[in-house]
Write a protein that holds these residues in place. Structure first.
Motif, PDB file in Angstrom:
ATOM      1  N   HIS A 199       0.837  -1.190   0.000  1.00 12.70           N
ATOM      2  CA  HIS A 199       0.000   0.000   0.000  1.00 12.70           C
ATOM      3  C   HIS A 199       0.882   1.254   0.000  1.00 12.70           C
ATOM      4  O   HIS A 199       0.641   2.193  -0.751  1.00 12.70           O
ATOM      5  N   VAL A 251       2.547   1.716  -3.420  1.00 11.78           N
ATOM      6  CA  VAL A 251       1.603   2.231  -4.417  1.00 11.78           C
ATOM      7  C   VAL A 251       1.414   3.728  -4.227  1.00 11.78           C
ATOM      8  O   VAL A 251       1.420   4.502  -5.176  1.00 11.78           O
ATOM      9  N   GLN A 252       1.271   4.132  -2.979  1.00 15.26           N
ATOM     10  CA  GLN A 252       1.103   5.558  -2.695  1.00 15.26           C
ATOM     11  C   GLN A 252       2.304   6.349  -3.182  1.00 15.26           C
ATOM     12  O   GLN A 252       2.155   7.422  -3.750  1.00 15.26           O
ATOM     13  N   GLU A 253       3.482   5.817  -2.951  1.00 16.38           N
ATOM     14  CA  GLU A 253       4.701   6.506  -3.382  1.00 16.38           C
ATOM     15  C   GLU A 253       4.736   6.604  -4.893  1.00 16.38           C
ATOM     16  O   GLU A 253       5.091   7.632  -5.446  1.00 16.38           O
ATOM     17  N   LEU A 254       4.360   5.516  -5.571  1.00 20.18           N
ATOM     18  CA  LEU A 254       4.364   5.507  -7.030  1.00 20.18           C
ATOM     19  C   LEU A 254       3.377   6.529  -7.568  1.00 20.18           C
ATOM     20  O   LEU A 254       3.664   7.233  -8.527  1.00 20.18           O
ATOM     21  N   GLU A 255       2.199   6.587  -6.932  1.00 22.59           N
ATOM     22  CA  GLU A 255       1.191   7.532  -7.379  1.00 22.59           C
ATOM     23  C   GLU A 255       1.704   8.964  -7.272  1.00 22.59           C
ATOM     24  O   GLU A 255       1.504   9.771  -8.160  1.00 22.59           O
ATOM     25  N   THR A 256       2.369   9.232  -6.169  1.00 21.20           N
ATOM     26  CA  THR A 256       2.929  10.572  -5.980  1.00 21.20           C
ATOM     27  C   THR A 256       3.923  10.878  -7.091  1.00 21.20           C
ATOM     28  O   THR A 256       3.912  11.953  -7.675  1.00 21.20           O
ATOM     29  N   THR A 257       4.769   9.894  -7.402  1.00 23.65           N
ATOM     30  CA  THR A 257       5.767  10.082  -8.449  1.00 23.65           C
ATOM     31  C   THR A 257       5.098  10.259  -9.805  1.00 23.65           C
ATOM     32  O   THR A 257       5.462  11.127 -10.586  1.00 23.65           O
ATOM     33  N   ASP A 258       4.067   9.421 -10.076  1.00 23.66           N
ATOM     34  CA  ASP A 258       3.341   9.509 -11.347  1.00 23.66           C
ATOM     35  C   ASP A 258       2.687  10.870 -11.512  1.00 23.66           C
ATOM     36  O   ASP A 258       2.747  11.468 -12.574  1.00 23.66           O
ATOM     37  N   GLU A 259       2.067  11.325 -10.449  1.00 21.36           N
ATOM     38  CA  GLU A 259       1.392  12.612 -10.512  1.00 21.36           C
ATOM     39  C   GLU A 259       2.387  13.719 -10.831  1.00 21.36           C
ATOM     40  O   GLU A 259       2.112  14.599 -11.639  1.00 21.36           O
TER      41      GLU A 259
END
Ligand SMILES: [Zn+2]
Length: 148
Positions: free
Chosen positions: A115, A118-126
């Motif tokens: 979890h 995923v949150q870290e990846l989302e931050t990076t993606d954003e």
């Protein structure tokens, strides 16, 4: 003796912080280790720690440790580059960190870490998306007006 609550290393009383861990955490007393439910080095073999995740940078390692500590899961971080074998090849390897948890708590730890990842990846993606968007906008601004 003093101990690192992160990696479980044992140190002389005169040492203040752990040389192996990201951020050089302060060492704690044996009583503090017990209060946190962490094994002392000579007790390690009684409680089997297994790898729950790896982190490629100290920030991820730090985030993982925080998540596990919040869930009251004892966690040890082993710096991948500080092993005996790696000493021979120092300088060529990127550092990484192994996140170890007690075997019986691994099933609980992994979803928490997934979890968090995923949150870290989302931050990076954003952040990447925002940068792309900005680029597109500035491209459009400099492009000649479309023909009618
Ligand atoms: Zn340490």
């Amino acid at each position: 003796m003093k101990y690192c609550a992160r990696c479980g290393s044992e140190y002389q009383d005169s040492v203040q912080d752990c040389a192996d861990c990201p951020g050089n955490p302060l060492l704690v007393s044996e009583a503090e280790m017990r209060a946190r439910g962490l094994p002392l080095p000579h007790e390690m073999d009684q409680r089997i720690f297994v790898r729950a995740a790896t982190a490629e940078d100290p920030f991820t390692a730090e985030a993982f440790v925080e998540v596990l500590q919040e869930a009251n899961i004892p966690v040890l971080v082993r710096a991948g580059r500080s092993g005996v074998v790696d000493k021979l090849t120092t300088g060529n390897l990127l550092p990484w960190w192994e996140i170890l948890v007690p075997e019986d708590l691994r099933a609980r730890a992994i979803p928490l870490l997934e979890h968090e990842r995923v949150q870290e990846l989302e931050t990076t993606d954003e952040a990447a998306l925002a940068a792309e968007e900005e680029e597109r906008e500035s491209e459009q601004a400099s492009a000649p007006p479309p023909a009618p």
